[in-house]
Design a protein around this motif. Structure first.
Motif, mmCIF file in Angstrom:
data_model
loop_
_atom_site.group_PDB
_atom_site.id
_atom_site.type_symbol
_atom_site.label_atom_id
_atom_site.label_comp_id
_atom_site.label_asym_id
_atom_site.label_seq_id
_atom_site.Cartn_x
_atom_site.Cartn_y
_atom_site.Cartn_z
ATOM 1 N N CYS A 270 -3.729 6.577 0.281
ATOM 2 C CA CYS A 270 -4.287 6.800 1.614
ATOM 3 C C CYS A 270 -5.802 6.646 1.575
ATOM 4 O O CYS A 270 -6.422 6.744 0.519
ATOM 5 C CB CYS A 270 -3.882 8.158 2.167
ATOM 6 N N ASP A 271 -6.385 6.413 2.738
ATOM 7 C CA ASP A 271 -7.832 6.338 2.808
ATOM 8 C C ASP A 271 -8.393 7.745 2.963
ATOM 9 O O ASP A 271 -7.643 8.723 3.022
ATOM 10 C CB ASP A 271 -8.284 5.401 3.930
ATOM 11 N N MET A 272 -9.698 7.864 3.008
ATOM 12 C CA MET A 272 -10.316 9.191 3.050
ATOM 13 C C MET A 272 -10.155 9.900 4.394
ATOM 14 O O MET A 272 -10.534 11.048 4.535
ATOM 15 C CB MET A 272 -11.799 9.098 2.674
ATOM 16 N N GLN A 273 -9.590 9.225 5.375
ATOM 17 C CA GLN A 273 -9.269 9.876 6.643
ATOM 18 C C GLN A 273 -7.816 10.360 6.662
ATOM 19 O O GLN A 273 -7.353 10.916 7.643
ATOM 20 C CB GLN A 273 -9.497 8.912 7.819
ATOM 21 N N GLY A 274 -7.092 10.127 5.559
ATOM 22 C CA GLY A 274 -5.708 10.568 5.455
ATOM 23 C C GLY A 274 -4.696 9.572 5.998
ATOM 24 O O GLY A 274 -3.510 9.874 6.082
ATOM 25 N N GLN A 275 -5.140 8.380 6.338
ATOM 26 C CA GLN A 275 -4.258 7.337 6.853
ATOM 27 C C GLN A 275 -3.467 6.720 5.699
ATOM 28 O O GLN A 275 -4.050 6.246 4.732
ATOM 29 C CB GLN A 275 -5.110 6.261 7.537
ATOM 30 N N VAL A 276 -2.148 6.744 5.774
ATOM 31 C CA VAL A 276 -1.300 6.204 4.703
ATOM 32 C C VAL A 276 -1.399 4.682 4.706
ATOM 33 O O VAL A 276 -1.127 4.025 5.709
ATOM 34 C CB VAL A 276 0.174 6.644 4.881
ATOM 35 N N LEU A 277 -1.798 4.135 3.548
ATOM 36 C CA LEU A 277 -1.912 2.684 3.399
ATOM 37 C C LEU A 277 -0.707 2.105 2.670
ATOM 38 O O LEU A 277 -0.247 1.015 2.993
ATOM 39 C CB LEU A 277 -3.192 2.335 2.636
ATOM 40 N N ARG A 278 -0.213 2.829 1.683
ATOM 41 C CA ARG A 278 0.959 2.420 0.905
ATOM 42 C C ARG A 278 1.757 3.646 0.554
ATOM 43 O O ARG A 278 1.211 4.728 0.389
ATOM 44 C CB ARG A 278 0.535 1.766 -0.407
ATOM 45 N N ARG A 279 3.054 3.451 0.381
ATOM 46 C CA ARG A 279 3.914 4.552 -0.040
ATOM 47 C C ARG A 279 5.053 3.990 -0.862
ATOM 48 O O ARG A 279 5.346 2.791 -0.816
ATOM 49 C CB ARG A 279 4.437 5.335 1.152
ATOM 50 N N PHE A 280 5.681 4.886 -1.624
ATOM 51 C CA PHE A 280 6.852 4.534 -2.429
ATOM 52 C C PHE A 280 7.913 3.962 -1.492
ATOM 53 O O PHE A 280 8.127 4.507 -0.401
ATOM 54 C CB PHE A 280 7.357 5.801 -3.119
ATOM 55 N N PRO A 281 8.581 2.869 -1.869
ATOM 56 C CA PRO A 281 9.526 2.211 -0.954
ATOM 57 C C PRO A 281 10.599 3.118 -0.348
ATOM 58 O O PRO A 281 10.970 2.942 0.803
ATOM 59 C CB PRO A 281 10.161 1.121 -1.824
ATOM 60 N N THR A 282 11.092 4.099 -1.107
ATOM 61 C CA THR A 282 12.163 4.951 -0.566
ATOM 62 C C THR A 282 11.633 6.206 0.123
ATOM 63 O O THR A 282 12.423 6.989 0.636
ATOM 64 C CB THR A 282 13.137 5.366 -1.691
ATOM 65 N N MET A 283 10.328 6.391 0.144
ATOM 66 C CA MET A 283 9.733 7.578 0.772
ATOM 67 C C MET A 283 9.557 7.322 2.272
ATOM 68 O O MET A 283 9.068 6.275 2.678
ATOM 69 C CB MET A 283 8.372 7.879 0.134
ATOM 70 N N SER A 284 9.962 8.293 3.083
ATOM 71 C CA SER A 284 9.817 8.140 4.533
ATOM 72 C C SER A 284 8.343 8.219 4.924
ATOM 73 O O SER A 284 7.521 8.814 4.212
ATOM 74 C CB SER A 284 10.609 9.227 5.271
ATOM 75 N N GLN A 285 8.025 7.634 6.057
ATOM 76 C CA GLN A 285 6.645 7.652 6.557
ATOM 77 C C GLN A 285 6.200 9.096 6.813
ATOM 78 O O GLN A 285 5.061 9.457 6.521
ATOM 79 C CB GLN A 285 6.537 6.817 7.842
ATOM 80 N N GLU A 286 7.098 9.922 7.338
ATOM 81 C CA GLU A 286 6.753 11.324 7.632
ATOM 82 C C GLU A 286 6.409 12.085 6.353
ATOM 83 O O GLU A 286 5.454 12.856 6.317
ATOM 84 C CB GLU A 286 7.910 12.025 8.361
ATOM 85 N N THR A 287 7.198 11.871 5.306
ATOM 86 C CA THR A 287 6.930 12.535 4.025
ATOM 87 C C THR A 287 5.607 12.063 3.455
ATOM 88 O O THR A 287 4.812 12.869 2.965
ATOM 89 C CB THR A 287 8.078 12.262 3.027
#
Length: 102
Positions: A23-40
């Motif tokens: 994530c960036d320093m504002q907490g915006q998710v840029l990448r996540r584990f493929p099986t991880m939900s966006q909410e998590t």
């Protein structure tokens, strides 16, 4: 960018890794584990951003010349590792078991 992809692939195949969030320093998710939900992923990003900000403040209060670069949190079943950069936060979640348990 290829180096980032290689690093993420190396993290994914490590034993026990259950997820990662970039994530960036504002907490915006840029990448996540493929099986991880966006909410998590957003929950981890928000929680770790808040904790990282507080932990960095404590380290600076103790010694103004020092800076926190890495944070490791161990809970009952998981371990969360957070690496800091000027622009990004890398969060890795992995399973954890105490030594001698199966």
């Amino acid at each position: 960018m290829a180096q980032v992809e290689e690093t993420l692939e190396r993290i994914k195949v490590q034993p026990g890794v259950e997820g990662y969030v970039i994530c960036d320093m504002q907490g915006q998710v840029l990448r996540r584990f493929p099986t991880m939900s966006q909410e998590t992923a957003e929950m981890y990003a928000a929680s770790m951003m808040h904790l990282a900000h507080k932990a960095r403040g404590v380290v600076r209060d103790l010694n103004p010349k020092s800076e926190l670069n890495y944070l490791r949190i161990r809970a009952k079943r998981h371990e969360v590792m957070v690496a800091f950069d000027k622009e990004f936060l890398a969060i890795v979640i992995q399973r954890w078991q105490p030594a001698g348990t199966s």
